[in-house]
Design a protein around this motif. Structure first.
Motif, PDB file in Angstrom:
ATOM      1  N   ASP A  92       0.866  -0.976  -0.100  1.00 51.31           N
ATOM      2  CA  ASP A  92      -0.094  -0.007  -0.203  1.00 51.31           C
ATOM      3  C   ASP A  92       0.359   1.323   0.161  1.00 51.31           C
ATOM      4  O   ASP A  92       1.585   1.359   0.720  1.00 51.31           O
ATOM      5  CB  ASP A  92      -0.698   0.235   1.075  1.00 51.31           C
ATOM      6  CG  ASP A  92      -1.679   1.199   1.485  1.00 51.31           C
ATOM      7  OD1 ASP A  92      -1.771   1.973   0.468  1.00 51.31           O
ATOM      8  OD2 ASP A  92      -2.512   1.446   2.570  1.00 51.31           O
ATOM      9  N   CYS A  93       0.512   1.983  -0.999  1.00 49.11           N
ATOM     10  CA  CYS A  93       1.724   2.785  -0.539  1.00 49.11           C
ATOM     11  C   CYS A  93       0.768   4.575  -1.397  1.00 49.11           C
ATOM     12  O   CYS A  93       0.360   4.988  -2.492  1.00 49.11           O
ATOM     13  CB  CYS A  93       2.490   2.974  -2.263  1.00 49.11           C
ATOM     14  SG  CYS A  93       3.343   1.381  -2.993  1.00 49.11           S
ATOM     15  N   GLY A  94       0.274   4.867  -0.213  1.00 52.47           N
ATOM     16  CA  GLY A  94      -0.666   6.101   0.370  1.00 52.47           C
ATOM     17  C   GLY A  94      -1.993   5.917  -0.697  1.00 52.47           C
ATOM     18  O   GLY A  94      -2.318   6.542  -0.414  1.00 52.47           O
ATOM     19  N   GLY A  95      -2.666   4.947  -0.283  1.00 50.07           N
ATOM     20  CA  GLY A  95      -3.752   4.552  -0.653  1.00 50.07           C
ATOM     21  C   GLY A  95      -4.184   3.555  -2.022  1.00 50.07           C
ATOM     22  O   GLY A  95      -4.590   3.341  -2.471  1.00 50.07           O
ATOM     23  N   VAL A  96      -2.807   3.469  -2.842  1.00 49.34           N
ATOM     24  CA  VAL A  96      -2.373   2.628  -4.148  1.00 49.34           C
ATOM     25  C   VAL A  96      -1.679   1.530  -3.643  1.00 49.34           C
ATOM     26  O   VAL A  96      -0.916   1.307  -3.103  1.00 49.34           O
ATOM     27  CB  VAL A  96      -1.900   3.909  -5.053  1.00 49.34           C
ATOM     28  CG1 VAL A  96      -1.428   3.354  -6.483  1.00 49.34           C
ATOM     29  CG2 VAL A  96      -2.839   4.995  -5.255  1.00 49.34           C
ATOM     30  N   THR A  97      -2.496   0.548  -4.253  1.00 48.22           N
ATOM     31  CA  THR A  97      -1.760  -0.712  -3.510  1.00 48.22           C
ATOM     32  C   THR A  97      -1.544  -1.479  -5.114  1.00 48.22           C
ATOM     33  O   THR A  97      -1.587  -0.816  -6.125  1.00 48.22           O
ATOM     34  CB  THR A  97      -2.701  -2.195  -3.382  1.00 48.22           C
ATOM     35  OG1 THR A  97      -3.108  -1.058  -1.847  1.00 48.22           O
ATOM     36  CG2 THR A  97      -2.404  -2.754  -2.773  1.00 48.22           C
ATOM     37  N   GLY A  98       0.267  -1.468  -5.546  1.00 52.01           N
ATOM     38  CA  GLY A  98       0.831  -2.459  -6.166  1.00 52.01           C
ATOM     39  C   GLY A  98       0.912  -4.225  -5.608  1.00 52.01           C
ATOM     40  O   GLY A  98       1.256  -3.997  -4.583  1.00 52.01           O
ATOM     41  N   LEU A  99       1.983  -4.444  -7.052  1.00 60.64           N
ATOM     42  CA  LEU A  99       1.866  -5.842  -6.512  1.00 60.64           C
ATOM     43  C   LEU A  99       3.929  -5.811  -6.718  1.00 60.64           C
ATOM     44  O   LEU A  99       3.967  -4.876  -8.156  1.00 60.64           O
ATOM     45  CB  LEU A  99       1.711  -6.477  -7.667  1.00 60.64           C
ATOM     46  CG  LEU A  99       2.104  -8.567  -7.989  1.00 60.64           C
ATOM     47  CD1 LEU A  99       1.794  -8.882  -6.635  1.00 60.64           C
ATOM     48  CD2 LEU A  99       1.796  -8.748  -9.034  1.00 60.64           C
ATOM     49  N   LEU A 100       4.561  -6.076  -5.703  1.00 62.79           N
ATOM     50  CA  LEU A 100       5.614  -6.667  -5.960  1.00 62.79           C
ATOM     51  C   LEU A 100       6.294  -7.875  -6.213  1.00 62.79           C
ATOM     52  O   LEU A 100       5.977  -8.531  -5.606  1.00 62.79           O
ATOM     53  CB  LEU A 100       6.671  -5.526  -4.939  1.00 62.79           C
ATOM     54  CG  LEU A 100       8.175  -6.176  -4.562  1.00 62.79           C
ATOM     55  CD1 LEU A 100       9.221  -5.756  -5.983  1.00 62.79           C
ATOM     56  CD2 LEU A 100       8.167  -5.686  -3.326  1.00 62.79           C
TER      57      LEU A 100
ATOM     58  N   ASN B  57      -6.322  -0.110 -13.633  1.00 62.78           N
ATOM     59  CA  ASN B  57      -6.012   0.069 -12.458  1.00 62.78           C
ATOM     60  C   ASN B  57      -4.618  -0.860 -11.517  1.00 62.78           C
ATOM     61  O   ASN B  57      -4.833  -0.782 -10.780  1.00 62.78           O
ATOM     62  CB  ASN B  57      -7.092   0.976 -11.922  1.00 62.78           C
ATOM     63  CG  ASN B  57      -8.012   1.714 -12.409  1.00 62.78           C
ATOM     64  OD1 ASN B  57      -7.207   3.110 -12.782  1.00 62.78           O
ATOM     65  ND2 ASN B  57      -9.075   1.957 -12.165  1.00 62.78           N
ATOM     66  N   ARG B  58      -3.788  -0.656 -12.579  1.00 61.05           N
ATOM     67  CA  ARG B  58      -2.851  -2.340 -11.887  1.00 61.05           C
ATOM     68  C   ARG B  58      -1.153  -1.217 -11.602  1.00 61.05           C
ATOM     69  O   ARG B  58      -1.079  -0.438 -12.287  1.00 61.05           O
ATOM     70  CB  ARG B  58      -2.997  -2.876 -11.482  1.00 61.05           C
ATOM     71  CG  ARG B  58      -3.972  -3.687 -11.997  1.00 61.05           C
ATOM     72  CD  ARG B  58      -3.807  -5.672 -12.759  1.00 61.05           C
ATOM     73  NE  ARG B  58      -5.185  -5.861 -12.121  1.00 61.05           N
ATOM     74  CZ  ARG B  58      -6.051  -7.319 -12.639  1.00 61.05           C
ATOM     75  NH1 ARG B  58      -4.750  -7.737 -13.933  1.00 61.05           N
ATOM     76  NH2 ARG B  58      -6.588  -8.339 -12.797  1.00 61.05           N
ATOM     77  N   ILE B  59      -0.663  -0.957 -10.870  1.00 65.21           N
ATOM     78  CA  ILE B  59       0.508  -0.783 -10.750  1.00 65.21           C
ATOM     79  C   ILE B  59       1.926  -2.231 -10.241  1.00 65.21           C
ATOM     80  O   ILE B  59       1.089  -2.643  -9.687  1.00 65.21           O
ATOM     81  CB  ILE B  59       0.965  -0.574 -10.163  1.00 65.21           C
ATOM     82  CG1 ILE B  59       0.716   0.456  -8.827  1.00 65.21           C
ATOM     83  CG2 ILE B  59       0.446   1.398 -10.256  1.00 65.21           C
ATOM     84  CD1 ILE B  59       1.294   1.172  -7.526  1.00 65.21           C
ATOM     85  N   SER B  60       2.544  -2.303 -11.117  1.00 64.06           N
ATOM     86  CA  SER B  60       3.607  -2.731 -10.627  1.00 64.06           C
ATOM     87  C   SER B  60       4.830  -2.204  -9.873  1.00 64.06           C
ATOM     88  O   SER B  60       5.402  -1.274 -10.601  1.00 64.06           O
ATOM     89  CB  SER B  60       4.129  -3.612 -12.575  1.00 64.06           C
ATOM     90  OG  SER B  60       3.332  -4.466 -12.385  1.00 64.06           O
ATOM     91  N   LEU B  61       5.526  -3.487  -8.831  1.00 67.51           N
ATOM     92  CA  LEU B  61       6.938  -2.648  -8.477  1.00 67.51           C
ATOM     93  C   LEU B  61       8.229  -2.918  -8.215  1.00 67.51           C
ATOM     94  O   LEU B  61       7.727  -4.663  -8.488  1.00 67.51           O
ATOM     95  CB  LEU B  61       6.208  -2.141  -7.023  1.00 67.51           C
ATOM     96  CG  LEU B  61       4.594  -1.716  -6.777  1.00 67.51           C
ATOM     97  CD1 LEU B  61       4.416  -1.579  -5.094  1.00 67.51           C
ATOM     98  CD2 LEU B  61       4.830  -0.275  -6.673  1.00 67.51           C
ATOM     99  N   SER B  62       8.848  -2.289  -8.136  1.00 63.28           N
ATOM    100  CA  SER B  62      10.223  -3.725  -8.417  1.00 63.28           C
ATOM    101  C   SER B  62      11.238  -2.805  -6.787  1.00 63.28           C
ATOM    102  O   SER B  62      10.704  -1.317  -7.080  1.00 63.28           O
ATOM    103  CB  SER B  62      11.103  -2.737  -9.156  1.00 63.28           C
ATOM    104  OG  SER B  62      12.218  -3.433  -9.293  1.00 63.28           O
ATOM    105  N   THR B  63      12.154  -3.718  -6.500  1.00 64.27           N
ATOM    106  CA  THR B  63      13.122  -2.919  -5.086  1.00 64.27           C
ATOM    107  C   THR B  63      14.703  -3.759  -6.099  1.00 64.27           C
ATOM    108  O   THR B  63      15.168  -3.396  -5.484  1.00 64.27           O
ATOM    109  CB  THR B  63      12.744  -3.898  -4.580  1.00 64.27           C
ATOM    110  OG1 THR B  63      13.048  -5.073  -3.907  1.00 64.27           O
ATOM    111  CG2 THR B  63      11.667  -3.318  -3.791  1.00 64.27           C
ATOM    112  N   LYS B  64      14.890  -4.401  -6.870  1.00 62.20           N
ATOM    113  CA  LYS B  64      15.574  -4.695  -7.986  1.00 62.20           C
ATOM    114  C   LYS B  64      16.646  -3.460  -8.337  1.00 62.20           C
ATOM    115  O   LYS B  64      17.631  -4.064  -8.177  1.00 62.20           O
ATOM    116  CB  LYS B  64      15.316  -5.735  -8.497  1.00 62.20           C
ATOM    117  CG  LYS B  64      14.880  -5.610  -9.503  1.00 62.20           C
ATOM    118  CD  LYS B  64      14.856  -7.370 -10.102  1.00 62.20           C
ATOM    119  CE  LYS B  64      14.265  -7.052 -11.887  1.00 62.20           C
ATOM    120  NZ  LYS B  64      14.398  -8.480 -12.697  1.00 62.20           N
ATOM    121  N   ILE B  65      15.729  -2.563  -8.816  1.00 65.01           N
ATOM    122  CA  ILE B  65      16.495  -1.328  -9.540  1.00 65.01           C
ATOM    123  C   ILE B  65      17.659  -0.971  -8.349  1.00 65.01           C
ATOM    124  O   ILE B  65      18.549  -0.236  -9.041  1.00 65.01           O
ATOM    125  CB  ILE B  65      15.578  -1.367 -10.037  1.00 65.01           C
ATOM    126  CG1 ILE B  65      16.425   0.340 -10.926  1.00 65.01           C
ATOM    127  CG2 ILE B  65      14.502  -0.062  -8.403  1.00 65.01           C
ATOM    128  CD1 ILE B  65      15.372   1.474 -11.703  1.00 65.01           C
TER     129      ILE B  65
END
Length: 285
Positions: free
Chosen positions: A201-209, A244-252
């Protein structure tokens, strides 16, 4: 005159159920109105079939001499009289309107008129609509919503079962997503764990990591590595505005594959600087 009457009797007026006819208002009664549709007998429209709303004044709803299109809801009786409806035509038009609005992706205004355990009910385009509690921004004090206009989008349109379901949350989510951009760094909280990844959850927007986006090293256990409620820095990898979907990343954010697994806290603390180096420019925060 007798010959004229006989000619009328011999004329075959084809007025059938489901037919749309043009008629002129001739007379008001306490329970409806008589309409001249060109037949040998005036047609009748019951009070309940005049409008989508309760009719307070028949004279205002159906002025004498005014012409309207009507739907025949019952065929001719023994005297040649048919029963009409304006309400059914208005309903058909209302369902056409909501389908067009839904297909265009536009939002509508629903005025809340009632609440129940599952959510709130109201009127939109003359139809009764329902917003489930899970699709409301205010989920607790539903009574406070009575009388309010809520901006929402359609998520289910079922004319056959007279079911119209809307979402206030989806439009809020769409608006929030429209403010995002690929490559933007977001602060979030892990809210759900799945074998294939975690939802943040990123401030009301939920994305998939997704598990494949956590690290550059081999990684298949997001459910054991993350915890619900855990703070995390993530980068927007992809935006699907249609769904209305967002994909997230941390490997960058990693200096080398597997660094997040080795020192998660440090990677998170220096996320902005790491993203700047990875992108070669100052990240949006």
């Amino acid at each position: 005159m007798d010959d004229f009457a006989k000619a009328l009797d011999q004329y075959d007026y084809q007025f059938e159920k489901g037919q749309i006819v043009r008629g002129r208002v001739d007379q008001h009664t306490s329970d409806g109105a008589y309409i001249d549709i060109g037949g040998k007998s005036s047609a009748f429209i019951p009070l309940r079939e005049i409008s989508l709303e309760n009719v307070i004044s028949i004279a205002e709803a159906l002025p004498i001499g005014a012409e309207f299109d009507f739907l025949i809801t019952r065929g001719q009786d023994a005297e040649g009289q048919v029963t009409l409806s304006l309400r059914q035509l208005l309903l058909q038009k209302a369902w056409e309107n909501v389908r067009e609005i839904s297909e265009s992706g536009k939002s509508v205004q629903l005025r809340v008129t009632g609440v129940n355990k599952g959510g709130v009910t109201g009127e939109v385009e003359g139809l009764k609509g329902f917003i489930p509690r899970s699709h409301l921004i205010e989920k607790n004090d539903l009574d406070s919503l009575i009388g309010q206009l809520l901006t929402a989008t359609f998520i289910q349109i079922d004319q056959e079962n007279n079911k119209l379901v809307l979402s206030q949350r989806e439009i809020a989510r769409a608006n929030a997503i429209s403010q995002l951009a690929v490559g933007k760094l977001l602060s979030g909280t892990v809210v759900k764990l799945q074998p294939y990844g975690v939802f943040v959850d990123c401030g009301g927007v939920t994305g998939l990591l997704h598990a494949k986006q956590v690290t550059g090293a081999s990684f298949n256990s997001p459910m054991t590595f993350f915890k619900v409620g855990q703070a995390i820095q993530v980068v927007v990898a992809e935006i699907d505005e249609y769904k209305n979907r967002i994909s997230l990343s941390t490997k960058i954010l990693e200096a080398h594959p597997g660094e997040i697994l080795e020192n998660f806290a440090e990677v998170m603390e220096t996320a902005a600087e790491r993203l700047k180096q990875a992108q070669g420019k100052t990240p949006e925060t």
